[in-house]
Motif scaffolding. Structure first.
Motif, short mmCIF file in Angstrom:
data_model
loop_
_atom_site.label_atom_id
_atom_site.label_comp_id
_atom_site.label_asym_id
_atom_site.label_seq_id
_atom_site.Cartn_x
_atom_site.Cartn_y
_atom_site.Cartn_z
N UNK A 148 43.39 -18.60 -29.38
CA UNK A 148 44.29 -18.23 -30.28
C UNK A 148 44.83 -19.65 -31.24
N UNK A 149 44.39 -20.83 -30.46
CA UNK A 149 44.53 -21.95 -31.22
C UNK A 149 43.65 -22.29 -32.43
N UNK A 150 42.40 -21.75 -32.03
CA UNK A 150 41.28 -21.87 -32.93
C UNK A 150 41.46 -20.71 -34.20
N UNK A 151 42.30 -19.70 -34.08
CA UNK A 151 42.44 -18.81 -34.98
C UNK A 151 42.80 -19.04 -36.39
N UNK A 152 41.72 -18.95 -37.38
CA UNK A 152 42.11 -19.52 -38.66
C UNK A 152 43.38 -18.69 -39.34
N UNK A 153 43.51 -17.53 -39.00
CA UNK A 153 44.60 -16.67 -39.52
C UNK A 153 46.05 -17.06 -39.07
N UNK A 154 45.94 -18.11 -38.12
CA UNK A 154 47.26 -18.74 -37.52
C UNK A 154 47.34 -19.94 -38.12
N UNK A 155 46.56 -20.47 -39.00
CA UNK A 155 46.71 -21.96 -39.33
C UNK A 155 47.65 -21.73 -40.69
N UNK A 156 48.75 -22.38 -40.69
CA UNK A 156 49.55 -22.22 -41.85
C UNK A 156 49.75 -23.55 -42.62
N UNK A 157 48.89 -24.48 -42.11
CA UNK A 157 49.16 -25.63 -42.75
C UNK A 157 48.85 -25.94 -44.00
N UNK A 158 47.89 -25.19 -44.68
CA UNK A 158 47.50 -25.29 -45.94
C UNK A 158 47.13 -23.87 -46.50
N UNK A 159 46.09 -23.99 -47.43
CA UNK A 159 45.47 -22.84 -48.21
C UNK A 159 44.92 -22.16 -47.09
N UNK A 160 44.83 -20.65 -47.46
CA UNK A 160 44.02 -19.84 -46.52
C UNK A 160 42.64 -20.23 -46.40
N UNK A 161 41.98 -19.96 -45.07
CA UNK A 161 40.72 -20.90 -44.72
C UNK A 161 39.67 -19.33 -44.82
N UNK A 162 39.58 -19.19 -46.13
CA UNK A 162 38.55 -18.11 -46.38
C UNK A 162 37.21 -18.19 -45.88
N UNK A 163 36.66 -19.70 -45.92
CA UNK A 163 35.47 -19.93 -45.38
C UNK A 163 35.31 -19.46 -44.05
N UNK A 164 36.17 -19.67 -43.27
CA UNK A 164 36.05 -19.04 -41.80
C UNK A 164 36.43 -18.04 -41.27
N UNK A 165 37.69 -17.32 -41.82
CA UNK A 165 38.45 -16.16 -41.41
C UNK A 165 37.35 -15.17 -41.37
N UNK A 166 37.33 -14.47 -40.04
CA UNK A 166 36.69 -13.32 -39.88
C UNK A 166 37.27 -12.04 -39.62
N UNK A 167 36.87 -10.97 -39.58
CA UNK A 167 37.32 -9.58 -39.43
C UNK A 167 37.82 -9.59 -37.81
N UNK A 168 37.32 -10.32 -37.07
CA UNK A 168 37.64 -10.38 -35.42
C UNK A 168 38.94 -11.23 -35.21
N UNK A 169 39.24 -12.03 -36.11
CA UNK A 169 40.35 -12.88 -35.97
C UNK A 169 41.52 -11.78 -36.17
N UNK A 170 41.50 -10.86 -37.01
CA UNK A 170 42.71 -10.04 -37.36
C UNK A 170 43.59 -9.51 -36.19
N UNK A 171 42.97 -8.87 -35.22
CA UNK A 171 43.61 -8.05 -34.02
C UNK A 171 44.40 -9.15 -33.55
#
Ligand SMILES: [Zn+2]
Length: 696
Positions: free
Chosen positions: A7-30
């Motif tokens: 979970x620490x590496x889940x880019x959807x849980x990174x709220x430090x700046x702009x959304x990380x569209x380069x790395x966010x994957x569908x498998x991160x969602x659930x």
């Protein structure tokens, strides 16, 4: 492809700046959304535990802080679902949608949260809160009340049952309408009957017939098939048949199980009962509580006043159509199924110009430069290209700064249509502005807003001299871009520190289109159009003669259309106030009364308009259809201030608009914003003038 397990590496849980569209994957969602839902539930349990503090900081601010990560992460998922609708993203979104919906429904029904806001309102702290914070508390209490939270326990089950039944009835209303729409088709076998129809409409009808193994041309009641027939088909028989079928959908003439009349009666009875449980005389009053309009009599007067002022122009429109129908088309009397056809012919005769020709003058970079210049001049800001991870190569990214270079906000611009992108154009927020609490700080302690602007324009095609030709836009598309930018500015130029009322949050829905429609006006200013047009091949600006034709066509039949909108709006309001669904007077009687008062064109007696009025029976517009005209009046009246200043770019007026409306968002009632800007209540004069309806 590797799933992110940690979970620490889940880019959807990174709220430090702009959304990380380069790395966010569908498998991160659930994993991310499940974790956030868990966090939110734990927080709510803590905030509503016995003995928990109910101060602004410990309750309201803590709740806003705690719920924000979920809305940000789910916002990213929803955005990707809308702009990158490939199976993986669709599945990822749909898999979590029920959980997320359930969570928000729970929050809306949580009586302990309601009690928390009530405790703040009743405390001595309330008077010391900023107006924005007071407004958040007031809005929360209002919304809980309207959801039945304040009812005595013995009435709650009935209220709940009504709500559930109403949502089922609305769903059935839509289903019946869709089924009835699908139940009809007209197969034309004689090619002569297609006279007048454009080639693409014929082609689509041909393919629809072929798909069923039939020869001929199949027409349906869906808009892309129905509208071209009504506008262009020379065959009066075909138009009449289609019109009648369309006008009587989901009515008593068809199969009983698809008749919407009994559903309408039931919906109206339940809405009235719901309103009375909440302590209001009727449903129209309930609907108006969270809106800008102050009372039912005020809205009725607004509509009636506008109808009187638009009447002469509307009567002229109808007289013009009848004259033209008789003298040029030998259609006398002009029937309901002739109106769209005659209108189209008259439009061509009077103002013929080619959309395709106009389109050659609006290239992407010129239009953006023109738009940015308008925004910069009006509001004293700077717009610059910026960079960020994006979801598609088409996407551009920009920043808005003060002249001194201080960042105000950023936005993504995704202009072109793609197979995997939802249709239409819309603005959405990625990050909302707010002051960060609880030791979270970044720079000046303000979280900067970020917006998504999405359109579905055609992408660049072809090359010229070995270079890719730029994308070109129709004038309608340019207007759409200005419109969505208006929504974007409302979000990005806010100066409100509190999430719940920053930007478009908490703005009454009959006022939310003010900034967007306001911006559209600039697409009709010659200096703007001249500056941002340049022929894709020659670089020449749009000829003034062509622009004059566009201006004239803009107001074609505007009087008639205004009265039609007023007819629907009045009917909607009276139906939800001055009408007894169990009484003697029928729905159609009421509609006839409204038409006698305002209509200039009365449809045939067998027309069953209410049976397909999905806006108010299946959408969110019940006792709210008037909002369309209401917001148009507001935006036109605001633009009128610039006209009075003698300059559409008047800097003082622009700053004043920014200070009183755009930057204030929902932190103050919209009517107060308006009065602060205009120094008076809204007036319809500017709208009438812009629509060419001013008498004399
Ligand atoms: Zn809009």
């Amino acid at each position: 492809m590797t799933a992110t397990t940690n979970l620490c590496d889940n880019p959807l849980l990174d709220f430090s700046g702009l959304p990380r569209f380069d790395v966010i994957a569908p498998t991160d969602v659930q994993p991310a959304i499940s974790k956030l839902l868990e966090d939110c539930r734990a927080l709510i349990a803590r905030l509503t535990a016995d003995g928990a503090a109910t101060t602004w900081n410990d309750f309201a601010a803590a709740l806003a802080d705690g719920l924000e990560p979920l809305s940000r992460a789910w916002g990213i998922v929803g955005h990707l679902h809308a702009v990158k609708d490939v199976p993986e993203w669709r599945d990822a979104y749909n898999r979590m949608l029920p959980d997320v919906s359930r969570f928000y429904a729970e929050v809306g029904q949580n009586l302990k949260l309601f009690a928390g806001y009530q405790a703040i309102a009743a405390s001595s702290e309330y008077a010391k809160l900023s107006p924005a914070r007071q407004r958040i508390v007031d809005n929360e209490i209002r919304d809980f009340r309207l959801a039945g939270a304040a009812l005595p326990d013995d009435l709650k089950p009935r209220f709940q049952a009504i709500s559930e039944e109403l949502s089922q009835l609305s769903a059935r209303f839509s289903e019946n309408l869709l089924d009835a729409t699908n139940a009809f088709s007209e197969l034309v076998t004689d090619e002569a009957e297609l006279a007048g129809l454009p080639e693409d409409a014929r082609q689509a009808a041909r393919e629809a017939a072929e798909k069923e193994g039939k020869s001929g041309w199949k027409f349906t009641l869906h808009m892309p098939s129905y509208m071209p027939v009504m506008q262009y088909a020379d065959s009066r028989r075909l138009r009449a048949a289609m019109y009648r079928a369309y006008a009587t959908r989901a009515a008593e003439f068809g199969p009983g199980e698809l008749d919407n009349a009994p559903l309408i009666r039931q919906i109206l009875l339940l809405r009235r009962e719901e309103a009375q449980l909440l302590g209001y005389a009727n449903f129209a009053e309930v609907s108006l509580v969270p809106k800008m309009a102050e009372s039912l009599p005020q809205v009725l007067e607004f509509l009636r006043d506008l109808s009187v002022k638009a009447r002469a122009s509307a009567e002229q429109d109808v007289a013009d159509l009848r004259d033209f129908a008789r003298s040029e088309l030998q259609l006398e009397p002009m029937e309901a199924w002739d109106v769209a056809y005659v209108s189209e012919k008259l439009l061509q005769e009077r103002y013929a110009f080619s959309e395709q020709e106009v389109k050659q003058y609006f290239t992407e970079d010129n239009v953006l430069a023109g738009l940015f210049k308008v925004v910069e001049t009006l509001f004293g800001v700077r717009l610059k290209a910026d960079s960020a991870p994006v979801w598609h190569d088409d996407v551009r990214f920009f920043r808005i700064e003060t002249p001194a270079g201080e960042l105000l906000g950023q936005f993504y611009l995704d202009l072109y249509a793609r197979d995997t992108k939802r249709g239409g154009a819309w603005m959405d927020e990625a990050i909302a502005r707010r002051r960060l609490h609880h030791g979270l700080t970044a720079g000046d302690g303000i979280q900067k807003p970020v917006a998504y602007l999405n359109c579905n324009f055609s992408r660049p095609v072809g090359t010229k001299d070995g270079q890719a030709r730029p994308a070109t836009f129709t004038h309608d598309e340019v207007i759409t871009l200005f419109h969505e930018t208006g929504h974007g500015l409302h979000h990005l130029l806010t100066r409100v520190d509190e999430l719940g009322v920053a930007g478009i949050h908490g703005v009454e829905w009959d006022a939310v289109e003010l900034p967007s429609q306001f911006m559209e006006n600039y697409c009709w200013e010659w200096s703007v159009v001249q500056g941002m047009s340049g022929h894709v091949d020659t670089g020449q600006p749009l000829p003034r003669t062509l622009f004059d034709k566009m201006l004239a066509a803009r107001n074609f039949l505007s009087g008639m259309q205004t009265l039609r909108q007023i007819e629907f709006s009045l009917f909607d309001l009276l139906l939800h106030s001055d009408f007894d669904p169990a009484g003697e007077r029928s729905l159609l009687d009421l509609l006839s009364e409204v038409r006698r008062e305002v209509a200039v064109l009365v449809p045939p007696e067998w027309h069953r308009f209410p049976n397909s009025f999905a806006h108010i029976f299946a959408g969110g517009y019940a006792a709210g259809y008037y909002s369309y005209k209401w917001a148009e009046v507001l935006s036109a009246d605001c633009y009128g201030a610039f006209e009075e200043a003698g300059n559409p770019f008047d800097r003082n007026t622009g700053q004043h608009f920014l200070n009183t409306i755009l930057s204030v968002g929902g932190s103050r009632p919209a009517i107060e914003n308006f009065r602060a800007f205009r120094g008076r209540d809204p007036q319809v004069d500017a709208l009438l003038r812009h629509s060419g309806m001013t008498a004399g």
